[in-house]
Design a protein around this motif. Structure first.
Motif, PDB file in Angstrom:
ATOM      1  N   VAL A   1       0.855  -1.190   0.000  1.00 34.72           N
ATOM      2  CA  VAL A   1       0.000   0.000   0.000  1.00 34.72           C
ATOM      3  C   VAL A   1       0.888   1.236   0.000  1.00 34.72           C
ATOM      4  N   PRO A   2       0.648   2.202  -0.863  1.00 33.79           N
ATOM      5  CA  PRO A   2       1.505   3.391  -0.917  1.00 33.79           C
ATOM      6  C   PRO A   2       1.356   4.267   0.315  1.00 33.79           C
ATOM      7  N   TYR A   3       2.419   4.995   0.632  1.00 30.77           N
ATOM      8  CA  TYR A   3       2.338   5.991   1.703  1.00 30.77           C
ATOM      9  C   TYR A   3       1.756   7.273   1.123  1.00 30.77           C
ATOM     10  N   VAL A   4       0.710   7.773   1.758  1.00 31.35           N
ATOM     11  CA  VAL A   4       0.099   9.040   1.381  1.00 31.35           C
ATOM     12  C   VAL A   4      -0.076   9.866   2.654  1.00 31.35           C
ATOM     13  N   PRO A   5       0.484  11.080   2.731  1.00 33.63           N
ATOM     14  CA  PRO A   5       0.328  11.903   3.938  1.00 33.63           C
ATOM     15  C   PRO A   5      -1.145  12.049   4.318  1.00 33.63           C
ATOM     16  N   GLY A   6      -1.418  11.818   5.595  1.00 33.40           N
ATOM     17  CA  GLY A   6      -2.785  11.901   6.097  1.00 33.40           C
ATOM     18  C   GLY A   6      -3.522  10.580   6.072  1.00 33.40           C
ATOM     19  N   PHE A   7      -2.915   9.574   5.400  1.00 35.09           N
ATOM     20  CA  PHE A   7      -3.586   8.285   5.251  1.00 35.09           C
ATOM     21  C   PHE A   7      -2.644   7.129   5.611  1.00 35.09           C
TER      22      PHE A   7
END
Length: 275
Positions: free
Chosen positions: A111-117
């Motif tokens: 799963v990709p890292y996404v700021p806030g998630f």
């Protein structure tokens, strides 16, 4: 520790459809969030910051009513391959702050890292550890869990501690070592307030955003420390109870459940030649 990890450019890639889906899921989970005390245990009495070990005023029949097991969860990432991590869950006896159980798992995070998630990347791994603990050592299942990540103190008001707490239906506390800009709050401003109040190790400042919402608290957990930790509600616990629980578990700046989870997750990487 997971909150200190810098994602690569490829990890930040995510489709608008994926973000839209995550926002919808997060908004739905927010409706299940509980921010007051929903547990049966009591915090143990303390004396000069230490728990009364065998306190005379606690009857044997009442000892089971007090908090006994605190969990701590953290992920450490391989420096050579940031998609590889070791997740660790520790359980500490609150009266001694010694680890009584540990479960770890080395995983590849797709799963990709996404700021806030961040929770969509890390929560599934930690949920697996909680389930493993429940199946193998239910008697040591934590009554409250500390997470290396934020709860309400989060740009979208629903950090990893909230996400994990709701899914696990477990009282959960978010522990941050850094404060990112949230609702007008800044790390520099909070540190200035703490420094202006002297060197008391009991300094606690409630963090209220520009919106008027109470998002958490800054705690200087050790004498002389200029760096506070940032506490926020995850799920099924009030901010007041979260603060007192953290105070009970600090030998050093970082609460012992989080510190031990970090140490052991890093050891796990080294043992597998992944550090």
């Amino acid at each position: 520790m997971s909150t200190e990890k810098e994602p690569s450019a490829s990890e930040n890639q995510s489709s608008p459809q994926l973000l839209s889906q995550w926002i919808e899921i997060q908004d739905s989970m927010k409706k299940q969030l509980i921010t007051d005390d929903r547990f049966s245990w009591k915090l143990p009495p303390v004396c000069k910051g230490q728990i009364y070990e065998g306190a005379q005023d606690i009857r044997d029949s009442d000892r089971g009513k007090f908090l006994k097991y605190i969990g701590g969860a953290d992920l450490s990432f391989s420096k050579t391959d940031p998609s590889i991590a070791c997740a660790t869950l520790v359980v500490l006896d609150v009266s001694t702050l010694e680890v009584v159980h540990e479960v770890s798992n080395t995983v590849e995070l797709r799963v990709p890292y996404v700021p806030g998630f961040l929770a969509f990347r890390e929560a599934p791994v930690l949920l697996e550890l909680l389930e493993k603990l429940k199946n193998t050592a239910l008697q040591l299942y934590p009554q409250v869990l500390m997470v290396d990540g934020n709860g309400l103190l989060h740009p979208r008001g629903f950090g990893l501690a909230c996400h994990l707490g709701v899914l696990a239906d477990l009282p959960t506390i978010g522990i941050g070592k850094n404060l990112h800009h949230v609702d007008g709050l800044t790390q520099h401003g909070v540190r200035q307030l703490l420094e202006a109040n002297g060197n008391s190790c009991s300094d606690v400042f409630t963090l209220i955003g520009d919106s008027g919402s109470t998002l958490g608290a800054a705690l200087r957990s050790t004498v002389g420390s200029r760096k506070p930790i940032f506490i926020s509600v995850g799920h099924r616990i009030s901010l007041a109870s979260a603060i007192e629980t953290v105070k009970l578990s600090c030998r050093y700046r970082v609460p012992e459940p989080i510190r031990q989870a970090d140490i052991r997750s890093r050891d796990c990487l080294r043992k597998h030649g992944l550090s």
